[in-house]
Every structure is written in structure tokens, then in C-alpha cells.
Write an enzyme that holds these catalytic residues in place. Structure first.
Site, PDB file in Angstrom:
ATOM      1  N   GLY A   8      37.338  41.055  50.106  1.00 20.54           N
ATOM      2  CA  GLY A   8      38.254  40.740  49.001  1.00 20.54           C
ATOM      3  C   GLY A   8      39.701  40.890  49.433  1.00 20.54           C
ATOM      4  O   GLY A   8      40.572  41.284  48.647  1.00 20.54           O
ATOM      5  N   LEU A  10      42.121  38.922  50.072  1.00 17.85           N
ATOM      6  CA  LEU A  10      43.212  38.083  49.560  1.00 17.85           C
ATOM      7  C   LEU A  10      43.494  38.357  48.086  1.00 17.85           C
ATOM      8  O   LEU A  10      44.325  37.699  47.471  1.00 17.85           O
ATOM      9  CB  LEU A  10      42.891  36.598  49.777  1.00 17.85           C
ATOM     10  CG  LEU A  10      42.603  36.180  51.226  1.00 17.85           C
ATOM     11  CD1 LEU A  10      42.392  34.676  51.311  1.00 17.85           C
ATOM     12  CD2 LEU A  10      43.730  36.602  52.168  1.00 17.85           C
ATOM     13  N   GLN A  12      44.416  40.985  44.612  1.00 15.64           N
ATOM     14  CA  GLN A  12      45.621  41.744  44.244  1.00 15.64           C
ATOM     15  C   GLN A  12      45.798  42.980  45.123  1.00 15.64           C
ATOM     16  O   GLN A  12      46.845  43.181  45.722  1.00 15.64           O
ATOM     17  CB  GLN A  12      45.539  42.169  42.764  1.00 15.64           C
ATOM     18  CG  GLN A  12      46.828  42.832  42.274  1.00 15.64           C
ATOM     19  CD  GLN A  12      46.652  43.680  41.022  1.00 15.64           C
ATOM     20  OE1 GLN A  12      45.531  43.995  40.627  1.00 15.64           O
ATOM     21  NE2 GLN A  12      47.757  44.057  40.404  1.00 15.64           N
ATOM     22  N   ASP A  34      37.313  37.098  52.862  1.00 17.68           N
ATOM     23  CA  ASP A  34      37.389  36.714  51.447  1.00 17.68           C
ATOM     24  C   ASP A  34      36.543  35.453  51.273  1.00 17.68           C
ATOM     25  O   ASP A  34      36.193  34.799  52.263  1.00 17.68           O
ATOM     26  CB  ASP A  34      38.846  36.448  51.034  1.00 17.68           C
ATOM     27  CG  ASP A  34      39.071  36.676  49.536  1.00 17.68           C
ATOM     28  OD1 ASP A  34      39.859  37.583  49.180  1.00 17.68           O
ATOM     29  OD2 ASP A  34      38.453  35.964  48.721  1.00 17.68           O
ATOM     30  N   ARG A  36      37.684  32.871  49.626  1.00 18.27           N
ATOM     31  CA  ARG A  36      38.566  31.700  49.494  1.00 18.27           C
ATOM     32  C   ARG A  36      39.607  31.688  50.606  1.00 18.27           C
ATOM     33  O   ARG A  36      39.830  32.694  51.283  1.00 18.27           O
ATOM     34  CB  ARG A  36      39.244  31.698  48.137  1.00 18.27           C
ATOM     35  CG  ARG A  36      39.920  33.011  47.853  1.00 18.27           C
ATOM     36  CD  ARG A  36      40.312  33.162  46.414  1.00 18.27           C
ATOM     37  NE  ARG A  36      40.971  34.459  46.298  1.00 18.27           N
ATOM     38  CZ  ARG A  36      41.805  34.783  45.339  1.00 18.27           C
ATOM     39  NH1 ARG A  36      42.102  33.940  44.412  1.00 18.27           N
ATOM     40  NH2 ARG A  36      42.356  35.987  45.316  1.00 18.27           N
ATOM     41  N   TYR A 142      31.345  46.119  33.557  1.00 14.33           N
ATOM     42  CA  TYR A 142      32.216  46.554  34.659  1.00 14.33           C
ATOM     43  C   TYR A 142      32.063  48.070  34.870  1.00 14.33           C
ATOM     44  O   TYR A 142      31.861  48.543  35.993  1.00 14.33           O
ATOM     45  CB  TYR A 142      33.661  46.212  34.299  1.00 14.33           C
ATOM     46  CG  TYR A 142      34.703  46.617  35.307  1.00 14.33           C
ATOM     47  CD1 TYR A 142      34.775  46.021  36.559  1.00 14.33           C
ATOM     48  CD2 TYR A 142      35.651  47.589  34.984  1.00 14.33           C
ATOM     49  CE1 TYR A 142      35.756  46.380  37.467  1.00 14.33           C
ATOM     50  CE2 TYR A 142      36.636  47.946  35.886  1.00 14.33           C
ATOM     51  CZ  TYR A 142      36.691  47.339  37.127  1.00 14.33           C
ATOM     52  OH  TYR A 142      37.668  47.704  38.017  1.00 14.33           O
ATOM     53  N   LYS A 146      30.674  50.338  37.969  1.00 11.97           N
ATOM     54  CA  LYS A 146      31.555  51.312  38.637  1.00 11.97           C
ATOM     55  C   LYS A 146      30.893  52.696  38.721  1.00 11.97           C
ATOM     56  O   LYS A 146      30.964  53.366  39.747  1.00 11.97           O
ATOM     57  CB  LYS A 146      32.916  51.376  37.929  1.00 11.97           C
ATOM     58  CG  LYS A 146      33.791  50.156  38.194  1.00 11.97           C
ATOM     59  CD  LYS A 146      34.169  50.057  39.672  1.00 11.97           C
ATOM     60  CE  LYS A 146      34.728  48.728  40.061  1.00 11.97           C
ATOM     61  NZ  LYS A 146      34.977  48.580  41.504  1.00 11.97           N
ATOM     62  N   ILE A 172      46.674  48.343  38.044  1.00 12.38           N
ATOM     63  CA  ILE A 172      47.624  48.277  39.164  1.00 12.38           C
ATOM     64  C   ILE A 172      48.671  47.204  38.869  1.00 12.38           C
ATOM     65  O   ILE A 172      48.320  46.048  38.606  1.00 12.38           O
ATOM     66  CB  ILE A 172      46.902  47.927  40.490  1.00 12.38           C
ATOM     67  CG1 ILE A 172      45.723  48.880  40.758  1.00 12.38           C
ATOM     68  CG2 ILE A 172      47.892  47.949  41.655  1.00 12.38           C
ATOM     69  CD1 ILE A 172      46.087  50.292  41.063  1.00 12.38           C
TER      70      ILE A 172
HETATM   71  N1  SER Z   1      42.420  46.885  36.242  1.00 12.46           N
HETATM   72  C1  SER Z   1      41.011  46.935  35.988  1.00 12.46           C
HETATM   73  C2  SER Z   1      40.632  46.044  34.870  1.00 12.46           C
HETATM   74  O1  SER Z   1      41.437  45.898  33.977  1.00 12.46           O
HETATM   75  C3  SER Z   1      40.581  48.339  35.657  1.00 12.46           C
HETATM   76  O2  SER Z   1      40.147  48.958  36.788  1.00 12.46           O
HETATM   77  O3  SER Z   1      39.554  45.553  34.856  1.00 12.46           O
END
Ligand code: SER
Length: 320
Positions: A8, A10, A12, A34, A36, A142, A146, A172
Site C-alpha cells: 500500500g 502509494l 496516504q 501497490d 496501482r 473495519y 482491526k 491522519i
Molecule cells: N482514518 C481511519 C478511518 O477513518 C481510522 O483509522 O477509517
């Protein structure tokens, strides 16, 4: 000499971690991968790059062996909103990708960095100053991937002594590669729109507080944790880390210091609002500070000044 592979690369996080690692260890020693090739072309040209879908364990193993990789930064994953829209794909990419990385690391003796997230917490987790070790019953796909990932990394460390390490990243904020499909993406978009149009329509309610971090601190966290002496790490995977906690209203107030006419309006997305409501308001990150010296440099004010200054230059719209 370190030989690093990034999945991954490429994205953020990947695009900026890749640059930092190439500056530190030399371009030839950092292999970017990556799915792409249509973004960050300068990064692709500046050193080794391979097209790789992390679900293809055979291909990943081939690159690790061929390039004599000893460390993997596994950053390929779907973020929260995309995962909620396609839970089966999220499970496939987030879990099978990580499983491949861990299996290959066991076979080839690699150390592994994997980010977890504030998404690993849920509505029954204490929402304020969320402790390092606490209830984790996330309600998003998600979050499920995790927490499972945190446990899998712990398992590979205890059972096979794979040197697995990771942090629970908050949202981030960055200005190189945009995020995609996350619940915290608004905290990036708001700065771009403030510079470009002096207004922003937010998909979360104005008082929704979440943990955030500016990219230089996120890069520093990943690299510092991977270089920390192993004997100091009690938690290894899934360290809480945060730098600031703020809401859309808070960010707008800081932006208005420099762009007084900035207007914030709302068009709330129930899916992302639901995800945000299930996450903590603010984390406590004492374990990371004590075990490997985590110390963020950017708070909301410093980050806002830096974001506005970089973006105002880029779009030719001076604000200072
Ligand atoms: N930035 C992420 C999201 O919003 C959280 O880890 O999915």
C-alpha cells in the site's frame, strides 16, 4: 543493513512513510508495492517498485525472497467507510493480506509493522482518555478486522517469535496523498476546501470529537516504534497513540484565525456519523510514551498553520 518492503506504498500513509524510509535507509533498500501505478509517479521512479495485491501470498513471498527483505510495513487496507460499504471485500483485503504478510514473515524472518486504528474500539469502550488495555467490541467491519489483526499479530509474536509491532492510528491529516473512504477524511478535506473555496460542507456533526495526528508525527511513530529496543516493548502491537482530539467546530475556529470568512456547513452522512459515534473521543497514550518514547510534535494550532501554509502556496492563495 535494512531491506524494507511496503505494501500500500502509494496510499496516504505509505507515500510519506516510503519517502522517510528511503531517505533513512537508501532508495534501493526500500521496495514499494501497490496495486496501482497511476499516482505518485515520482515515488515509483525513485526506487524499486512492484505491482502487488497483498492477497496474493505467492507473489508477495517471491518479492520478499528475491529482494532479501527483512522488514515489512504492511499498509494496504480498506478504511472504515469503504469497509462498511463492502464488508466482504474489507475482510478479504484486511485479514487475508495481513495473514499473508505474517506467514511470509514467519517463513523468511521479517519484522512487521501493521497499523491498527481508533476503529478497534466500540461503543462500550470508555470514550474519554481511552486506556491502552480496555474493552474492544467494535461495531464496524473495519473495527472487526482491526481487532482481529491486533490479535493475529500478538499470536505470531507469541507462537512464532515474529517481531510484530503496531500502533492504533487516529485520523491522519496530510497534504501529499489524500486519504480515501475513511470516517476522519473530513479533517483533511476541510483544509483543502478552506484554501480553495473558503467553505466546507462536513459529513460529520460539528461537535463530533475524534483523535487526530499530523502526518510527520505518524511517520515518526511508525519508524520510532520499529527501531525501539525489543526488550522495552510490553505491548508490541496496537499501542494507543494520539496527538490531538478535535471536532469540525474546533478545526473551523482555528481556520478562521487565518481565513476569517471561512464557512462550515453540514450534510451529515448517517453511516460515517454512526461509525464516529462508536469511536472514542480521545485516547490515553501513556504506554507508547513510556515503552518507546512516543512524543508528538504537532497540536491543532501548529498543524493548522502548517497545512494552511503548504496548501496556500500550492494553490496560489496566500493567507498569511
Ligand atoms: N482514518 C481511519 C478511518 O477513518 C481510522 O483509522 O477509517
Amino acid at each position: 543493513m535494512k531491506r524494507i518492503l511496503i505494501t500500500g506504498a502509494l496510499g496516504q500513509l505509505g507515500s510519506e512513510i516510503a519517502l522517510a524510509l528511503r531517505n533513512k535507509y537508501g532508495s534501493d533498500n526500500v521496495i514499494l508495492t501497490d496495486i496501482r501505478t497511476d499516482v505518485n509517479k515520482d515515488l515509483i521512479k525513485a526506487g524499486p517498485f512492484e505491482i502487488l495485491d497483498c492477497r496474493d501470498g505467492k507473489a508477495l513471498h517471491g518479492i520478499v525472497e528475491k529482494s532479501k527483505v527483512d522488514t515489512i510495513y504492511h499498509l494496504a487496507a480498506l478504511l472504515s467507510a469503504t469497509s462498511e460499504a463492502n464488508p466482504a471485500l474489507a475482510w478479504d483485503i484486511n485479514m487475508n493480506g495481513l495473514f499473508n504478510v505474517l506467514e511470509i514473515s514467519r517463513q523468511s524472518g521479517c519484522a512487521v509493522f501493521t497499523p491498527s486504528s481508533i476503529g478497534a474500539f466500540g461503543p462500550t469502550t470508555p470514550a474519554n482518555f481511552t486506556p491502552q488495555d480496555t474493552l474492544q467490541r467494535p461495531t464496524s467491519m473495519y473495527g472487526v478486522t482491526k481487532v482481529a489483526g491486533e490479535l493475529l499479530c500478538d499470536y505470531y509474536y507469541h507462537k512464532y517469535e515474529v517481531d510484530t509491532r503496531g500502533v492504533r492510528f487516529p485520523g491522519i491529516i496530510s497534504n501529499v496523498t489524500p486519504p480515501g473512504g475513511g470516517t476522519t477524511d473530513w479533517a483533511v478535506d476541510i483544509y483543502y476546501e478552506a484554501i480553495k473555496n473558503e467553505k466546507y460542507t462536513c459529513f460529520l456533526k460539528g461537535d463530533t470529537c475524534l483523535d487526530m495526528m499530523y502526518m510527520p508525527d505518524a511517520v515518526q511513530a511508525a519508524v520510532k516504534l520499529m527501531e525501539a529496543p525489543a526488550e522495552k516493548l510490553r505491548h508490541r502491537n496496537a499501542f494507543n497513540v494520539t496527538a490531538m482530539s478535535f471536532s469540525p467546530e474546533d478545526a473551523a475556529a482555528y481556520i478562521r484565525k487565518y481565513i476569517p470568512n471561512f464557512k462550515l456547513s453540514y450534510d451529515v452522512d448517517p453511516v460515517r456519523q454512526g461509525i464516529a459515534n462508536s469511536w472514542p473521543n480521545s485516547l490515553e497514550d501513556y504506554a507508547a510514551r513510556v515503552e518507546w518514547g512516543w512524543e508528538p510534535k504537532f497540536d491543532l494550532e501548529k498543524m493548522t498553520i502548517d497545512m494552511l501554509s503548504v496548501l496556500s502556496k500550492r494553490f496560489g492563495k496566500p493567507v498569511f
